[in-house]
Structure formats: C-alpha cells, structure tokens
Motif scaffolding. Structure first.
Motif, short mmCIF file in Angstrom:
data_model
loop_
_atom_site.label_atom_id
_atom_site.label_comp_id
_atom_site.label_asym_id
_atom_site.label_seq_id
_atom_site.Cartn_x
_atom_site.Cartn_y
_atom_site.Cartn_z
N LYS A 55 0.48 -1.18 -0.07
CA LYS A 55 0.02 -0.31 -0.21
C LYS A 55 1.28 1.60 0.06
CE LYS A 55 -4.11 -1.49 2.39
NZ LYS A 55 -4.97 -2.00 3.83
N ASP A 56 1.43 1.31 0.67
CA ASP A 56 3.13 2.39 0.56
C ASP A 56 4.05 2.50 -0.02
OD1 ASP A 56 4.51 4.59 1.45
OD2 ASP A 56 4.92 4.38 3.69
N MET A 57 4.33 2.47 -0.99
CA MET A 57 5.93 2.59 -2.15
C MET A 57 6.39 3.29 -1.90
SD MET A 57 4.61 0.53 -4.17
CE MET A 57 5.23 0.31 -5.59
N ASN A 58 5.97 4.03 -1.19
CA ASN A 58 7.12 5.46 -0.44
C ASN A 58 8.92 4.93 -0.58
OD1 ASN A 58 7.94 8.02 -0.84
ND2 ASN A 58 7.73 8.12 1.39
N GLY A 70 10.38 3.11 -20.56
CA GLY A 70 9.67 4.05 -20.14
C GLY A 70 8.38 4.12 -19.61
N GLN A 71 8.18 2.68 -19.63
CA GLN A 71 7.33 2.27 -18.74
C GLN A 71 6.54 2.44 -17.45
OE1 GLN A 71 5.77 -0.56 -22.07
NE2 GLN A 71 6.08 1.08 -24.13
N GLN A 72 6.71 0.93 -17.47
CA GLN A 72 6.75 0.72 -15.88
C GLN A 72 7.42 1.66 -14.42
OE1 GLN A 72 8.06 -1.84 -18.25
NE2 GLN A 72 6.49 -2.97 -18.16
N GLY A 73 9.10 1.49 -15.04
CA GLY A 73 10.26 2.45 -14.43
C GLY A 73 9.58 3.95 -13.88
N PRO A 74 9.18 5.10 -14.63
CA PRO A 74 8.83 5.86 -14.34
C PRO A 74 7.50 5.96 -13.88
CG PRO A 74 9.66 5.82 -17.18
CD PRO A 74 9.59 4.21 -15.68
N ILE A 75 6.58 4.97 -14.02
CA ILE A 75 5.68 4.94 -13.06
C ILE A 75 5.37 4.42 -11.65
CG2 ILE A 75 3.18 3.54 -13.08
CD1 ILE A 75 2.92 3.66 -15.74
N LEU A 76 5.91 2.94 -11.55
CA LEU A 76 6.66 3.15 -9.72
C LEU A 76 7.38 4.08 -8.95
CD1 LEU A 76 7.51 -0.12 -10.89
CD2 LEU A 76 5.78 0.08 -9.59
N ALA A 77 8.72 5.07 -10.20
CA ALA A 77 8.71 5.90 -9.20
C ALA A 77 8.48 7.29 -9.18
CB ALA A 77 9.74 6.99 -10.64
N ALA A 78 7.00 7.43 -10.23
CA ALA A 78 5.62 8.41 -9.58
C ALA A 78 5.36 8.31 -8.04
CB ALA A 78 5.19 8.88 -10.45
N THR A 79 5.40 6.97 -8.10
CA THR A 79 4.89 6.55 -6.55
C THR A 79 6.25 6.71 -5.63
OG1 THR A 79 6.30 4.45 -6.36
CG2 THR A 79 3.93 4.97 -7.63
N GLY A 80 6.80 7.86 -5.72
CA GLY A 80 7.82 7.57 -4.42
C GLY A 80 8.45 6.94 -4.39
N ALA A 81 8.94 5.06 -4.66
CA ALA A 81 9.38 4.19 -5.12
C ALA A 81 10.94 4.66 -5.41
CB ALA A 81 8.78 3.30 -5.91
N ASP A 82 11.95 4.46 -4.47
CA ASP A 82 13.66 4.13 -5.53
C ASP A 82 13.54 3.16 -6.27
OD1 ASP A 82 15.79 4.22 -5.60
OD2 ASP A 82 16.75 3.25 -3.75
N VAL A 83 13.98 3.49 -7.44
CA VAL A 83 13.59 2.36 -8.84
C VAL A 83 15.49 2.62 -9.92
CG1 VAL A 83 12.48 2.71 -11.23
CG2 VAL A 83 11.17 3.27 -9.00
N THR A 84 15.54 1.60 -9.72
CA THR A 84 16.34 1.15 -10.59
C THR A 84 16.05 0.29 -12.22
OG1 THR A 84 17.78 1.21 -8.91
CG2 THR A 84 18.46 0.29 -11.09
N VAL A 85 15.79 0.86 -13.48
CA VAL A 85 15.62 0.03 -14.21
C VAL A 85 16.98 -0.61 -15.24
CG1 VAL A 85 15.27 0.52 -16.74
CG2 VAL A 85 13.78 1.09 -14.46
N MET A 86 17.10 -1.75 -15.40
CA MET A 86 18.09 -3.04 -15.87
C MET A 86 17.28 -3.28 -17.38
SD MET A 86 20.57 -5.61 -14.08
CE MET A 86 21.80 -5.94 -14.99
N ASP A 87 18.34 -3.13 -18.25
CA ASP A 87 18.02 -3.36 -19.20
C ASP A 87 19.12 -3.64 -20.41
OD1 ASP A 87 15.06 -3.54 -21.09
OD2 ASP A 87 17.23 -3.84 -22.65
#
Length: 261
Positions: A55-58, A70-87
């Motif tokens: 419930k709390d993504m921050n 530019g899809q899953q990663g940015p959306i999750l980052a917008a929730t306040g999560a600390d996101v790393t995208v690897m590709d």
C-alpha cells in the motif's frame, strides 16, 4: 553468434522504429501516479492487480528487470519508490531517463543482462518487476536465481512471460489465421525457422526468441526460493487468432521465502 548482443541491437532498432514497448509514458500518466492513480502491465493488456503491491510505495527499493522503455519504471518512480531500471538496450534505457528528466523523477538506469545481477548486493531490493522479456534468454534459471539473491526475505517478484503454447504453431501461418502445429517445446527462433528464414531473420535485425517450458518458468521460480502467491493470464487483445482459444501470456507474483519453510 552472440545472441545477447544481437538482441541488444534489435531492441535499439525497435526504439528507433517506435515499437509499442519502447514508447515512454506521458506526463499526464506520471502526474496521476503521483496522486495515487497508477497501474503497470508486465504482459500485454492487463494491469497488474494493485494488491500485488504494498500500500505504501514511498522509498521502496524496486528493480525493473529487463524493463527499459520508459513505461513501468517511471510510473513506479512517480509513486515515491526508489527505482532502478536494468536493460541490455541503451536506447530503451534512454527512454526511462527521458521521462525521469522531463518529469523530475528519482530513477536510475543500469545497462546489463537480466541473468547477471552481480552489480547488486544480496538482499537489496524490496520488489522486482520483470515484464515479458525472458523470452530473449536461452536459460531462465539464472534469472530466477539472481532475482532471489538480490531480493530481501519476503521480497516480491512480479513477472510476465509467454505461454509456450504460442510457439508450437507456425508463426507465419498463425498470423494468417491458420493454426498448424510444427514445433516442440522448448524451442527457439533458430530451431523453428528454415535456414533461409533464419538468415533473413538475422539480417533483418529481428530479435531471437526462446520458448521456455512452463516447468522452467514456474517450477524454476520455486526452485530459486519463491512461493507463487498470485497468477493471471493475458492475450494479444483479440489481435491474434489464438486469442479466440487460449491466453498466451502469464503473470505471476512470487514471494521469496528461501529456507523459511
């Protein structure tokens, strides 16, 4: 041939061509995410159930594994999560960085292979999001094992992958509306194409795919130390003849339990 390098180049070309899974999300979607109105997909059409996420993504440490574009990663980052995208695709990662810069997101990118997460320490991430992409590696077991290693105890792995049934049919004929069984599972692009078709496929820069067994996909996660806690299926949205008969994509929620049971 170096299939990893080939697929890296193939995805770079997909970005240049504007393929569906390379198009970054809009600022409007990011703003909705900041307000708590968000969703992502790890398959083709369906959104991942929100109750698969905390419930709390921050501040949550999330790895978007083989998830550039530019899809899953940015959306999750917008929730306040600390996101790393690897590709493996530099151009796919550039799409994530584009959204992060445009919308002021806390997001990092790392170029690397999904089966080698040696860059990360053990027990580091709270959550891994892994959309349909292990179709591009020959062996999925290292992917599951590495995901388990870098996740914290009780960490969650959300994965999308292809139902191998998709690969038993002649691909060209299936796209023409004819279902003809020609291939066995496991399989790969090289195995189910003729020599002439294979050469044309490589020269055209199309990605090389692997059809993995469901045992490798699901029992592989269990063997790596996960318990399957969620499951759903998806399809091509009615755009392929197989959609009339069966869904050809699967998503799982897996929880790392290690030796807890």
């Amino acid at each position: 041939m170096d299939t990893i390098k080939h697929n890296q180049d193939a995805w770079d070309k997909k970005v240049e061509a504007g393929a569906r899974y390379t198009k970054p999300v809009s600022t409007e979607i990011i703003e909705k995410g900041r307000q708590g109105d968000w969703g992502i997909s790890v398959t083709t059409e369906k959104a991942v159930p929100r109750d698969w996420f905390p419930k709390d993504m921050n501040g949550l440490r999330i790895l978007c594994l083989a998830s550039g574009g530019g899809q899953q990663g940015p959306i999750l980052a917008a929730t306040g999560a600390d996101v790393t995208v690897m590709d493996i695709s530099e151009k796919q990662l550039e799409q994530d960085l584009f959204v992060a810069k445009r919308d002021g997101l806390n997001l990092k990118t790392i170029k690397g292979e999904m089966s080698d997460l040696s860059y990360f320490a053990d027990n580091y991430f709270d959550l891994i999001v892994h959309p349909v992409s292990n179709v591009f590696v020959k062996d999925v077991h290292p992917v599951w094992k590495e995901a388990a290693r870098v996740l914290k105890s009780r960490g969650v792995l959300i994965s999308g992958f292809t139902n191998p049934l998709l690969y038993i049919f002649d691909d060209y004929q299936e796209r023409q509306g004819i279902l003809k069984v020609t291939n066995s599972i496991p399989t790969s692009t090289k195995e189910y194409l003729t020599e002439k078709e294979w050469k044309e496929h490589v020269l055209s820069g199309e990605a090389i795919e692997y059809g993995h067994s469901l045992e490798d996909q699901i029992q592989g996660q269990i063997d790596a130390g996960f318990v399957i806690a969620g499951f759903y299926e998806d399809d091509f949205g009615g755009n392929r003849i197989l959609d009339q008969y069966i869904k050809t994509f699967i998503a799982t929620k897996a929880v790392k339990i290690g030796n807890d049971i």
